[in-house]
Design a protein around this motif. Structure first.
Motif, short mmCIF file in Angstrom:
data_model
loop_
_atom_site.label_atom_id
_atom_site.label_comp_id
_atom_site.label_asym_id
_atom_site.label_seq_id
_atom_site.Cartn_x
_atom_site.Cartn_y
_atom_site.Cartn_z
N UNK A 74 40.66 11.37 19.97
CA UNK A 74 41.50 11.03 21.10
C UNK A 74 41.07 9.65 21.57
N UNK A 75 41.81 8.63 21.14
CA UNK A 75 41.41 7.25 21.39
C UNK A 75 41.78 6.77 22.78
N UNK B 154 35.35 16.72 26.23
CA UNK B 154 36.06 16.78 24.94
C UNK B 154 35.98 15.44 24.19
N UNK B 155 36.27 14.36 24.90
CA UNK B 155 36.28 13.04 24.25
C UNK B 155 35.90 11.97 25.26
N UNK B 156 34.62 11.90 25.64
CA UNK B 156 34.21 11.01 26.73
C UNK B 156 34.41 9.53 26.43
N UNK B 157 34.56 9.16 25.18
CA UNK B 157 34.74 7.75 24.84
C UNK B 157 36.18 7.27 24.88
N UNK B 158 37.10 8.13 25.25
CA UNK B 158 38.52 7.76 25.26
C UNK B 158 38.81 6.72 26.33
N UNK B 159 39.67 5.78 25.99
CA UNK B 159 40.20 4.88 27.01
C UNK B 159 41.17 5.66 27.88
N UNK B 160 41.31 5.23 29.15
CA UNK B 160 42.22 5.95 30.05
C UNK B 160 42.91 4.96 30.97
#
Length: 315
Positions: free
Chosen positions: A28-29, A44-50
């Motif tokens: 999840x990018x 779940x995906x702490x490195x995702x951009x938001x």
């Protein structure tokens, strides 16, 4: 490893998509939502951009296209129903295949428009129709297919999922945005009925209110009396106060067991999509035609084909 974007990250169903992306071994990018209550991403995906602004999300997605290693492969759409078409269209124009929650769009005309966008972009739209993967649904479909062609089953579908006062204050309580209770909580059941019993032949609506709807559907292989509600007062006495949801599917006197097997179906759906076996626009068309007929058709007085709970709901 495929790169995913997710639109509608703060919604109820979004974590199931996030987990499905993780559990199928992908990334999840980037995620987007106008609301910032998305702390679940950390687990779940702490490195995702938001992003909370669509323009910034869209520009970031375009920038990623410059490098094959970072370019997005899929966009998952979990936004409110009325935004699905616009967000699916945006994902296609970003050069991605798009995975969209139900209801994909409200009308068959918009299915046709998405088909044109697929042709223009060379990308695909996949709809989450997870009940087609449920073991009980698959077994029932096989049973119906094995029965003599003249066999027509009598089905009673009841789904009551109680919601608090917040529901009517949210976009879900606005029929211009959710397209009404039959579409919002019923579309996956109508897809299931088509998947098992064939094409829809006849539809009658007996009840259409902001919190409940009911009617009669006749398919090639079934006569279906259906009742849907978000009102806790409609729960049967045996579950009221203990459970907030009641689902019952009776097929010619036999109950279809649905108590287990729901939670992992999004991951199964993602595995099938990534293997090239996802459900596309034509798979989704039939249930969209069904909810469109229910939403736009007249409401008729209940007769012998009415669900038994209609009389209680009117009392």
């Amino acid at each position: 490893m495929k790169n995913f974007a997710l639109i509608g990250a703060a919604g109820y169903i979004a974590p199931r998509h996030m987990r499905a992306i993780l559990e199928t071994g992908h990334c999840l990018a980037v995620a987007y939502d106008t609301k910032d209550s998305v702390g679940v991403i950390d687990s779940i995906s702490p490195g995702s951009e938001f992003f909370t602004e669509f323009e910034r999300f869209h520009e970031h997605a375009h920038q990623r296209r410059r490098d094959a290693a970072t370019a997005l492969d899929y966009v998952a759409v979990c936004s409110p129903n009325y935004l699905h078409f616009a967000h699916v269209a945006a994902g296609l124009r970003l050069g991605c295949d798009v995975i969209c929650e139900k209801p994909l769009v409200p009308t068959p005309r918009l299915v046709d428009e998405l088909r044109r966008l697929e042709d223009e972009t060379g990308r695909r739209v996949l709809n989450i129709l997870q009940l087609r993967h449920h073991d009980a649904v698959v077994r029932l479909r096989e049973k119906v297919a094995a029965a003599p062609p003249c066999t027509k089953y009598d089905v009673e579908l009841t789904y009551i999922t109680s919601r608090g006062k917040w529901y009517m204050e949210s976009w879900k309580g606005d029929p211009r945005k959710s397209f009404g209770v039959a579409t919002n909580i019923g579309v996956h059941f109508y897809d299931m009925l088509h998947f098992i019993f064939g094409r829809l032949q006849h539809s009658v609506v007996h009840l259409s209110e902001e919190s409940r709807a009911a009617g009669y559907l006749e398919y090639e292989r079934a006569r279906v009396r259906w009742f849907l509600s978000i009102d806790a007062d409609d729960l049967p006495a045996e579950v009221r106060g203990r459970k907030s949801t009641y689902r019952s599917i009776d097929v010619s006197g036999e109950q279809v067991e649905f108590s287990e097997g729901f939670t992992d179906l999004h991951t199964v759906s993602y595995r099938e999509i990534l293997a090239g076996r996802g459900f596309g626009l034509e798979d989704a068309r039939h249930c969209i035609e069904t909810v469109d007929r229910i939403r736009t058709g007249p409401v008729l007085a209940p007769g012998a084909d009415a669900h038994p709970l209609i009389r209680l709901a009117r009392a």
